[in-house]
Design an enzyme around this catalytic site. Structure first.
Site, PDB file in Angstrom:
ATOM      1  CD  GLU A 125      66.062  33.011  40.966  1.00  0.00           C
ATOM      2  OE1 GLU A 125      66.031  32.248  41.944  1.00  0.00           O
ATOM      3  OE2 GLU A 125      65.469  32.787  39.902  1.00  0.00           O
ATOM      4  CG  HIS A 134      67.588  22.800  45.217  1.00  0.00           C
ATOM      5  ND1 HIS A 134      67.776  23.330  46.475  1.00  0.00           N
ATOM      6  CD2 HIS A 134      66.597  23.522  44.641  1.00  0.00           C
ATOM      7  CE1 HIS A 134      66.911  24.315  46.669  1.00  0.00           C
ATOM      8  NE2 HIS A 134      66.191  24.443  45.572  1.00  0.00           N
ATOM      9  CG  HIS A 180      68.572  32.568  44.571  1.00  0.00           C
ATOM     10  ND1 HIS A 180      67.329  32.430  45.156  1.00  0.00           N
ATOM     11  CD2 HIS A 180      69.076  33.729  45.069  1.00  0.00           C
ATOM     12  CE1 HIS A 180      67.101  33.449  45.960  1.00  0.00           C
ATOM     13  NE2 HIS A 180      68.152  34.249  45.933  1.00  0.00           N
ATOM     14  NE  ARG A 209      67.448  31.106  48.894  1.00  0.00           N
ATOM     15  CZ  ARG A 209      66.357  31.708  49.360  1.00  0.00           C
ATOM     16  NH1 ARG A 209      66.467  32.617  50.326  1.00  0.00           N
ATOM     17  NH2 ARG A 209      65.171  31.402  48.894  1.00  0.00           N
ATOM     18  CG  ASN A 217      67.462  27.270  40.065  1.00  0.00           C
ATOM     19  OD1 ASN A 217      68.335  26.750  40.753  1.00  0.00           O
ATOM     20  ND2 ASN A 217      66.877  28.408  40.399  1.00  0.00           N
ATOM     21  CG  HIS A 227      58.674  29.029  42.802  1.00  0.00           C
ATOM     22  ND1 HIS A 227      59.976  29.273  43.200  1.00  0.00           N
ATOM     23  CD2 HIS A 227      58.027  28.582  43.895  1.00  0.00           C
ATOM     24  CE1 HIS A 227      60.093  29.020  44.491  1.00  0.00           C
ATOM     25  NE2 HIS A 227      58.928  28.584  44.932  1.00  0.00           N
ATOM     26  NE  ARG A 264      68.643  29.515  52.389  1.00  0.00           N
ATOM     27  CZ  ARG A 264      67.398  29.795  52.793  1.00  0.00           C
ATOM     28  NH1 ARG A 264      66.385  29.059  52.371  1.00  0.00           N
ATOM     29  NH2 ARG A 264      67.182  30.796  53.618  1.00  0.00           N
ATOM     30  CD  GLU A 268      61.537  33.332  36.404  1.00  0.00           C
ATOM     31  OE1 GLU A 268      61.459  32.189  36.905  1.00  0.00           O
ATOM     32  OE2 GLU A 268      62.626  33.859  36.063  1.00  0.00           O
ATOM     33  CB  THR A 324      61.668  32.618  46.030  1.00  0.00           C
ATOM     34  OG1 THR A 324      63.093  32.575  45.952  1.00  0.00           O
ATOM     35  CG2 THR A 324      61.192  34.043  45.839  1.00  0.00           C
TER      36      THR A 324
END
Length: 250
Positions: A76, A16, A49, A51, A13, A200, A55, A157, A107
């Site tokens: 995602e 970030h 992801h 969003r 992922n 996660h 963000r 998941e 999340t």
């Protein structure tokens, strides 16, 4: 050496990387470049992801990733009309539906598929028809697993965040209880014909027991590896996670 049959996929992922970029309002670091580095390091897929509040990942990032990487893209998002339109335009390999709350930092839990089954069935039908593999990001509640199978999801998941938090806090007895619940959930989901992923909060310290669950064939890991890359580089961080996953699987 882990056989091809036992080898667990690792999805990276890259959200970030975009978080760091957006903090400065610049164009660096570039999420696509990170995704390509992850691909070169042996990642089996890239997760991003998009969003509602944008963000971190932006629409242009998703477009660049879809066009630029040679491994599967896992898109995602929340189950909204806006996201459905973007998915149907880009047609990524996979779509993972997650709950979304603007006030959350990350999340916080799994989807309540059992209470929202009719809407989610309608939402995923055109995505499936477009060739996307649809995943539900859920907790280990059997009701949510049953509902995911019932609405036609290909994948679940399992949310490992609570297990990861308990492990980080040194609450090992409670972490073991959570781990056992995840083991049972994975076995149950597999028995219903669902492909089982997990993710996660996973780190070098806590990944082995999750990686060892035989029914889990893919882990999606992001925040920890992007952070670790600050110290050792993304390739080395991914290779070490891969080594620990393979060791747990062997």
């Amino acid at each position: 050496m882990v056989s091809a049959l036992l080898r667990q996929r690792l999805g990276i992922n890259i959200d970030h990387v975009a978080t760091v970029r957006n903090a400065r309002g610049a164009v660096w670091p570039d999420p696509l470049r990170a995704a390509l580095l992850a691909e070169a390091a042996g990642a089996d897929g890239i997760t991003a992801h998009l969003r509602e509040d944008r963000r971190h990942i932006r629409d242009s990032d998703m477009e660049a990733l879809r066009a630029g990487i040679g491994i599967p893209l896992n898109f995602e998002c929340a189950a909204t009309d806006e996201m459905a339109a973007i998915i149907l335009r880009l047609k990524p390999h996979a779509v993972c539906l997650v709950p979304e709350n603007r006030a959350e930092r990350t999340t916080e839990g799994g989807l309540d598929v059992a209470s929202d089954g009719n809407r989610l069935t309608d939402f995923i039908t055109p995505l499936r028809e477009a060739g996307c593999r649809v995943s539900m990001f859920i907790g280990h509640d059997p009701r949510q697993i049953e509902a995911s199978a019932r609405i036609g999801a290909a994948v679940v998941e399992l949310h490992t965040g609570h297990y990861s938090d308990l492990h980080a806090e040194g609450r090992m007895d409670e972490a073991e209880v959570e781990l056992n619940a995840l083991r049972k959930a994975a076995a149950y989901a597999h028995s219903l014909g669902l492909e089982v992923h997990a993710g996660h909060g996973l780190t070098y310290d806590n990944v082995a027991p999750i990686a060892a669950i035989p029914e889990i064939i893919e882990l999606n890991i992001g925040h920890f590896l992007i952070g670790e890359a600050i110290y050792v580089g993304l390739e080395a961080a991914i290779e070490e996670m891969r080594r620990r996953m393979d060791q747990a699987r062997a």
